[in-house]
Design an enzyme around this catalytic site. Structure first.
Site, PDB file in Angstrom:
ATOM      1  N   GLY A  11       0.892  -1.305   0.128  1.00  0.00           N
ATOM      2  CA  GLY A  11       0.071  -0.043  -0.099  1.00  0.00           C
ATOM      3  C   GLY A  11       0.873   1.130  -0.109  1.00  0.00           C
ATOM      4  O   GLY A  11       1.980   1.335   0.845  1.00  0.00           O
ATOM      5  N   THR A 138       5.033   2.471   6.146  1.00  0.00           N
ATOM      6  CA  THR A 138       3.724   2.317   6.199  1.00  0.00           C
ATOM      7  C   THR A 138       2.958   3.241   7.097  1.00  0.00           C
ATOM      8  O   THR A 138       3.782   3.685   8.032  1.00  0.00           O
ATOM      9  CB  THR A 138       3.204   1.026   6.908  1.00  0.00           C
ATOM     10  OG1 THR A 138       2.154   0.996   7.372  1.00  0.00           O
ATOM     11  CG2 THR A 138       4.293   0.648   8.122  1.00  0.00           C
ATOM     12  N   ASP A 140       0.649   2.414   8.893  1.00  0.00           N
ATOM     13  CA  ASP A 140       0.325   1.498  10.095  1.00  0.00           C
ATOM     14  C   ASP A 140       1.376   1.775  11.441  1.00  0.00           C
ATOM     15  O   ASP A 140       1.082   1.341  12.665  1.00  0.00           O
ATOM     16  CB  ASP A 140       0.071   0.371   9.941  1.00  0.00           C
ATOM     17  CG  ASP A 140      -0.857   0.083   8.821  1.00  0.00           C
ATOM     18  OD1 ASP A 140      -1.564   0.854   8.456  1.00  0.00           O
ATOM     19  OD2 ASP A 140      -0.685  -1.068   8.227  1.00  0.00           O
TER      20      ASP A 140
END
Ligand code: F6P
Length: 360
Positions: A11, A138, A140
């Protein structure tokens, strides 16, 4: 070191272009190398025209741009590729073809900008002799061995702003406003944005919750005259003794897609007689221009990755430790993903200022 490849996998995250730019500039200005961009993750090695030269002109002006000029592939795992054979869909391993493609390019180093999945593949390719260097990307923030990944700060700012905006409408309408945030199995975005955005309830995967605890918080606020609440819910949050909520199942190629927990929480609150609405912030957290923090971090990572390659530090990832850029073996950082420690200062602080984690 003469030829360096750069690819972006998984992503996207704000700051990818800043890493590419810094790597290209460092490689050309400091090491007099040629740089090649691999398009669409590892797939570029298999695609016609999948490899493009990257010079100073190609990276000019991309520092503040979101996304990745190279493209990315979420299903770009060379060890599990879906193809049609004899009219049937089969999953095959194309890693040897990728290695052949890499060797054909005579790359002295391959910089892999990716999250846990992409970096894990990089480590496996290193076992086949590919000179890889990882760069932790990321929103995250769940990669082990580094304090922070680039992309996280931007996502956090977007999530915080969203919470601020929900706050005013929550107050006007006396509602419980639920926001579902990304993060997969790590609750960093919900935790940090929840604290920074003054959420009343934060639900994260690392601290399973129960509905009674959430309702106690919403009711006690209402009784005290604050008839509205905001809830920051991580997409990976789960009920005590329950499972995470998915919007799509996974298979050998696709990872399962999380989604729906915010709706579930909001519906429960409404059943208890409190008006509630849910917002799924989704990919807004990943798109757009990176914050200055992410631009700086991405630039430091990109430049450091090239210096690490020049030292021959392959099968390693650049990382941030105590504010300094260092590096760590890919094996170590991919073997233990980072999660919120429920005893961490940020969680303790949140509890001390009255934020409910749904477990009391
Ligand atoms: O890993 C980054 C991330 O944005 C997660 O937070 C989220 O669960 C996932 O990717 C979404 O993936 P996709 O872009 O495939 O929907």
């Amino acid at each position: 070191m003469k030829r360096i490849g750069v690819l972006t996998g998984g992503g996207d995250a704000p700051g990818l272009n800043a890493v590419i730019r810094a790597a290209v500039k460092t490689a050309i200005i400091e090491f007099n190398c040629e740089v090649f961009g691999i398009k669409n993750g590892y797939d570029g090695f298999l695609e016609e025209n999948g490899i493009i030269p990257l010079g100073l002109n190609e990276v000019s002006g991309i520092l503040p741009r979101g996304g990745t000029i190279l493209g990315s592939a979420n299903r770009g795992n060379p060890y599990a590729r879906k193809v049609i054979r004899d009219g049937k869909e089969v999953v095959i391993d194309v890693s040897d073809e990728i290695v052949k493609g890499i060797k054909k390019q005579k790359l002295d180093a391959l910089l892999v900008l990716g999250g846990d999945g992409t970096l894990h593949i990089a480590h496996e390719l290193a076992q086949k002799g590919v000179p890889v260097i990882g760069v932790p990307k990321t929103i995250d923030n769940d990669i082990g061995g580094t304090e922070v990944t680039f992309g996280f700060d931007t996502a956090l700012n977007i999530a915080t702003e969203a919470l601020d905006r929900l706050h005013t409408t929550a107050e006007s309408h006396h509602r419980a406003m639920v926001i579902e945030l990304m993060g997969r199995d790590a609750g960093f975005i919900a935790l940090h944005a929840g604290v920074a955005g003054g959420a009343d309830v934060i639900l994260i995967p690392e601290i399973p919750f129960n509905f009674e605890s959430i309702m106690k918080k919403i009711k006690s606020r209402a009784e005290a005259g604050r008839k509205f609440s905001t809830l920051a819910v991580s997409e990976g949050a789960k009920l005590q003794g329950g499972e995470q909520v998915y919007s799509r199942k996974g298979d050998e190629v696709y990872v399962p897609r999380l989604g729906g927990i915010g709706q579930m929480v909001s519906e429960y609150i409404e059943r208890q007689g409190f008006e509630s609405r849910v917002t799924v912030l989704g990919h807004l957290q990943r798109g757009g221009t990176p914050t200055s923090f992410d631009r700086l971090l991405a630039t430091r990572y990109g430049s450091a990755a090239v210096r690490l390659a020049a030292r021959g530090g392959f099968d390693r990832m650049v990382s941030l430790q105590c504010g300094y850029i260092t590096d760590i073996s890919l094996e170590e950082c991919t073997s233990k993903p980072k999660r919120v420690n429920p005893n961490d200062d940020a969680v303790v602080t949140a509890r001390n200022i009255g934020i409910c984690f749904g477990d009391e």
